[in-house]
Motif scaffolding. Structure first.
Motif, PDB file in Angstrom:
ATOM      1  N   THR A  22      38.288  38.944  51.452  1.00 41.68           N
ATOM      2  CA  THR A  22      38.755  37.728  50.783  1.00 41.68           C
ATOM      3  C   THR A  22      37.728  37.092  49.859  1.00 41.68           C
ATOM      4  O   THR A  22      37.942  35.982  49.372  1.00 41.68           O
ATOM      5  CB  THR A  22      39.182  36.700  51.843  1.00 41.68           C
ATOM      6  OG1 THR A  22      38.153  36.613  52.846  1.00 41.68           O
ATOM      7  CG2 THR A  22      40.483  37.095  52.503  1.00 41.68           C
ATOM      8  N   ALA A  52      36.508  43.792  43.646  1.00 40.04           N
ATOM      9  CA  ALA A  52      37.750  44.542  43.822  1.00 40.04           C
ATOM     10  C   ALA A  52      38.845  43.969  42.927  1.00 40.04           C
ATOM     11  O   ALA A  52      38.911  42.754  42.703  1.00 40.04           O
ATOM     12  CB  ALA A  52      38.183  44.495  45.283  1.00 40.04           C
ATOM     13  N   GLU A  53      39.718  44.840  42.452  1.00 34.23           N
ATOM     14  CA  GLU A  53      40.724  44.427  41.465  1.00 34.23           C
ATOM     15  C   GLU A  53      41.604  43.290  41.976  1.00 34.23           C
ATOM     16  O   GLU A  53      41.884  42.346  41.245  1.00 34.23           O
ATOM     17  CB  GLU A  53      41.592  45.634  41.077  1.00 34.23           C
ATOM     18  CG  GLU A  53      42.613  45.314  39.995  1.00 34.23           C
ATOM     19  CD  GLU A  53      43.422  46.535  39.597  1.00 34.23           C
ATOM     20  OE1 GLU A  53      44.354  46.367  38.789  1.00 34.23           O
ATOM     21  OE2 GLU A  53      43.141  47.639  40.114  1.00 34.23           O
ATOM     22  N   TYR A  54      42.024  43.358  43.244  1.00 29.94           N
ATOM     23  CA  TYR A  54      42.939  42.327  43.738  1.00 29.94           C
ATOM     24  C   TYR A  54      42.251  40.967  43.889  1.00 29.94           C
ATOM     25  O   TYR A  54      42.906  39.926  43.905  1.00 29.94           O
ATOM     26  CB  TYR A  54      43.587  42.757  45.062  1.00 29.94           C
ATOM     27  CG  TYR A  54      42.684  42.753  46.262  1.00 29.94           C
ATOM     28  CD1 TYR A  54      42.509  41.619  47.054  1.00 29.94           C
ATOM     29  CD2 TYR A  54      41.989  43.910  46.636  1.00 29.94           C
ATOM     30  CE1 TYR A  54      41.687  41.630  48.166  1.00 29.94           C
ATOM     31  CE2 TYR A  54      41.170  43.920  47.746  1.00 29.94           C
ATOM     32  CZ  TYR A  54      41.025  42.779  48.508  1.00 29.94           C
ATOM     33  OH  TYR A  54      40.206  42.792  49.616  1.00 29.94           O
ATOM     34  N   LEU A  55      40.921  40.960  43.972  1.00 28.45           N
ATOM     35  CA  LEU A  55      40.178  39.707  44.047  1.00 28.45           C
ATOM     36  C   LEU A  55      39.884  39.113  42.669  1.00 28.45           C
ATOM     37  O   LEU A  55      39.521  37.937  42.558  1.00 28.45           O
ATOM     38  CB  LEU A  55      38.855  39.922  44.787  1.00 28.45           C
ATOM     39  CG  LEU A  55      38.921  40.151  46.296  1.00 28.45           C
ATOM     40  CD1 LEU A  55      37.531  40.493  46.829  1.00 28.45           C
ATOM     41  CD2 LEU A  55      39.479  38.928  47.014  1.00 28.45           C
ATOM     42  N   SER A  56      40.017  39.916  41.622  1.00 29.54           N
ATOM     43  CA  SER A  56      39.597  39.482  40.284  1.00 29.54           C
ATOM     44  C   SER A  56      40.460  38.361  39.720  1.00 29.54           C
ATOM     45  O   SER A  56      40.047  37.688  38.769  1.00 29.54           O
ATOM     46  CB  SER A  56      39.599  40.672  39.321  1.00 29.54           C
ATOM     47  OG  SER A  56      40.897  41.202  39.183  1.00 29.54           O
ATOM     48  N   ILE A  57      41.641  38.140  40.294  1.00 29.05           N
ATOM     49  CA  ILE A  57      42.464  37.013  39.841  1.00 29.05           C
ATOM     50  C   ILE A  57      41.771  35.695  40.182  1.00 29.05           C
ATOM     51  O   ILE A  57      41.702  34.777  39.361  1.00 29.05           O
ATOM     52  CB  ILE A  57      43.856  37.077  40.497  1.00 29.05           C
ATOM     53  CG1 ILE A  57      44.572  38.354  40.085  1.00 29.05           C
ATOM     54  CG2 ILE A  57      44.695  35.848  40.123  1.00 29.05           C
ATOM     55  CD1 ILE A  57      45.870  38.605  40.838  1.00 29.05           C
ATOM     56  N   LYS A  58      41.242  35.618  41.385  1.00 32.00           N
ATOM     57  CA  LYS A  58      40.528  34.412  41.807  1.00 32.00           C
ATOM     58  C   LYS A  58      39.069  34.431  41.366  1.00 32.00           C
ATOM     59  O   LYS A  58      38.481  33.378  41.089  1.00 32.00           O
ATOM     60  CB  LYS A  58      40.612  34.274  43.328  1.00 32.00           C
ATOM     61  CG  LYS A  58      39.953  33.014  43.861  1.00 32.00           C
ATOM     62  CD  LYS A  58      40.120  32.888  45.367  1.00 32.00           C
ATOM     63  CE  LYS A  58      39.445  31.622  45.881  1.00 32.00           C
ATOM     64  NZ  LYS A  58      39.593  31.479  47.353  1.00 32.00           N
ATOM     65  N   THR A 355      51.148  37.876  52.908  1.00 29.23           N
ATOM     66  CA  THR A 355      50.683  38.698  51.797  1.00 29.23           C
ATOM     67  C   THR A 355      49.392  39.411  52.137  1.00 29.23           C
ATOM     68  O   THR A 355      49.046  40.412  51.504  1.00 29.23           O
ATOM     69  CB  THR A 355      50.453  37.825  50.548  1.00 29.23           C
ATOM     70  OG1 THR A 355      49.543  36.774  50.871  1.00 29.23           O
ATOM     71  CG2 THR A 355      51.760  37.210  50.061  1.00 29.23           C
ATOM     72  N   ARG A 358      48.979  43.292  52.702  1.00 24.04           N
ATOM     73  CA  ARG A 358      48.908  44.269  51.631  1.00 24.04           C
ATOM     74  C   ARG A 358      47.556  44.976  51.575  1.00 24.04           C
ATOM     75  O   ARG A 358      47.381  45.933  50.841  1.00 24.04           O
ATOM     76  CB  ARG A 358      49.162  43.586  50.282  1.00 24.04           C
ATOM     77  CG  ARG A 358      50.542  42.942  50.182  1.00 24.04           C
ATOM     78  CD  ARG A 358      50.657  42.160  48.884  1.00 24.04           C
ATOM     79  NE  ARG A 358      51.895  41.388  48.838  1.00 24.04           N
ATOM     80  CZ  ARG A 358      52.167  40.466  47.933  1.00 24.04           C
ATOM     81  NH1 ARG A 358      51.287  40.196  46.988  1.00 24.04           N
ATOM     82  NH2 ARG A 358      53.298  39.813  47.959  1.00 24.04           N
ATOM     83  N   TYR A 359      46.576  44.445  52.312  1.00 19.83           N
ATOM     84  CA  TYR A 359      45.267  45.061  52.261  1.00 19.83           C
ATOM     85  C   TYR A 359      45.335  46.492  52.777  1.00 19.83           C
ATOM     86  O   TYR A 359      45.898  46.740  53.838  1.00 19.83           O
ATOM     87  CB  TYR A 359      44.249  44.289  53.094  1.00 19.83           C
ATOM     88  CG  TYR A 359      43.875  42.960  52.514  1.00 19.83           C
ATOM     89  CD1 TYR A 359      43.670  42.818  51.146  1.00 19.83           C
ATOM     90  CD2 TYR A 359      43.723  41.849  53.328  1.00 19.83           C
ATOM     91  CE1 TYR A 359      43.311  41.601  50.627  1.00 19.83           C
ATOM     92  CE2 TYR A 359      43.379  40.635  52.794  1.00 19.83           C
ATOM     93  CZ  TYR A 359      43.168  40.513  51.443  1.00 19.83           C
ATOM     94  OH  TYR A 359      42.817  39.298  50.921  1.00 19.83           O
ATOM     95  N   SER A 362      43.405  48.478  56.852  1.00 20.68           N
ATOM     96  CA  SER A 362      42.927  47.220  57.396  1.00 20.68           C
ATOM     97  C   SER A 362      43.100  47.077  58.898  1.00 20.68           C
ATOM     98  O   SER A 362      43.429  46.023  59.386  1.00 20.68           O
ATOM     99  CB  SER A 362      43.638  46.061  56.674  1.00 20.68           C
ATOM    100  OG  SER A 362      45.030  46.205  56.789  1.00 20.68           O
TER     101      SER A 362
END
Length: 368
Positions: A22, A52-58, A355, A358-359, A362
């Motif tokens: 996270t 990581a790509e999914y963290l790049s939004i935040k 959500t 989705r990891y 895990s």
């Protein structure tokens, strides 16, 4: 203004799961500050992340000038030598440590400069609490340099020399910090009390301790260093060498030692987490990329808990247990292997709609 990108190496980030599910590696609290905050103080500039790509939004990456941007690996802390090398770094040059690139300027560096002394770094989960003492001391000296502490209440008892040899006070209170009728032992390290933080009466504290802003130590709490209580955390009972990243609660009786607790976690009354096996043997800790337990080389290793996880009253965690993100545990347990976002009631486990599920890869609650 320098543009600086803190980048995550894939192998390091995965070895630090579930804490890095996270957040980027550089957002781990280590000492008093997060690694990013350390760099912001030591090497001013505009900071962003490559994670990581999914963290790049935040946590977006910001590129200003690809030929001049600084890139620093996110698990390494600044040192005076490291900062000096960066200040003198030219485009196309890199800083290496034991042959491994830890920083570079521009793209495709062609020249490497070896650093003489390896900086403090976290590579595996136990490093967060094992190396916390040095990180905390470094941060304490950085924060208190040329700063003035608020006056400590006369109701507190201080054990040990109140100052370092250079005159720096070993107990530092930020504006609005409070400590009343507490025993503060600074023989083994300093005590930092952040803005609006409070140590309530009857507490016994052995430094080094970092109590970050708006954090609370409840009445009669016992804390052994090196311990970090992140912003807005509340603690009670007994803690020994614990890092709580922030916004989490362990407000009641129960033991927690040699542990890392993420953000927005809650440990209910009388939760206990073992940090020592009953045969005194070496502990093993679940490793996400290896998908198995790995030897830690440590006799003492407690609970590793990902963000948004809750444990009900009287929950008991076995030695060296890893609990992932957004789990709910309401039962004593021996050995477990459940996914993130699970509810665990006695022997029954059921998936929670979230959500976070989705990891990838895990598997989450593991105890050797």
């Amino acid at each position: 203004m320098r543009n600086i990108i803190l980048f995550d190496e894939t192998a390091t980030r995965e070895n630090l799961l579930p804490i890095t599910f996270t957040r980027p590696v550089s957002d781990i609290r280590f000492g008093i500050l997060t690694i990013r905050q350390k760099w912001e103080k030591a090497f001013p500039g505009t900071y962003s992340y490559a994670t990581a790509e999914y963290l790049s939004i935040k946590y977006p990456r910001v590129e200003a000038d690809r030929d001049n941007d600084y890139h620093i690996v996110g698990n390494v802390c600044p040192t005076p030598e490291f900062v000096t090398m960066l200040e003198n770094l030219h485009p196309g040059q890199a800083v290496t440590c034991k042959g491994k690139t830890i920083a570079y300027r521009g793209e495709n560096p062609a020249e490497s400069l070896e650093i003489a002394e390896a900086p403090l770094a976290i590579n595996m989960l136990p490093d967060i609490f094992m190396l916390n003492e040095q990180a905390l001391l470094d941060d304490f000296m950085t924060i208190t340099r040329n700063a003035k502490s608020q006056k400590l209440s006369s109701t507190c008892t201080v054990i040990g020399d109140p100052c370092f040899p250079d005159g720096t006070p070993k107990i530092f209170l930020e504006e609005g910090a409070k400590a009343e009728a507490a025993i503060l032992n600074v023989n083994k390290g300093p005590i930092y009390i952040g803005r609006e933080a409070e140590i309530m009466e009857g507490s016994c504290i052995r430094g080094p301790l970092a109590l970050c802003e708006h954090a609370y130590v409840n009445m009669g709490t016992k804390i052994y260093g090196a311990t970090t209580i992140g912003p807005y955390c509340k603690v009670g009972g007994e803690l020994n060498n614990v890092v709580m990243i922030g916004y989490s609660n362990k407000g009641h009786d129960g033991f927690l030692g040699n542990a890392v607790i993420g953000e927005w976690c809650n440990l209910g009354a009388n939760c206990v987490a073992s940090n020592l096996k009953n045969d005194y043997s070496e502990t093993k800790l679940w490793n996400y990329p290896a998908h198995r337990f790995l030897r830690t080389g440590l006799q003492f290793c407690g609970l590793i808990m990902g963000d948004h996880t809750k444990a009900g009253i009287n929950t008991m965690f076995n030695t060296a247990t890893v609990v992932g993100v957004d789990c709910k545990d309401y039962a004593s347990k021996r050995r477990g292997d459940r996914k993130d976002c699970f509810w665990h009631r006695s022997a029954k486990a059921e998936r929670q709609d979230s959500t976070m599920c989705r990891y990838p890869n895990s598997s989450t609650l593991h105890a050797a």
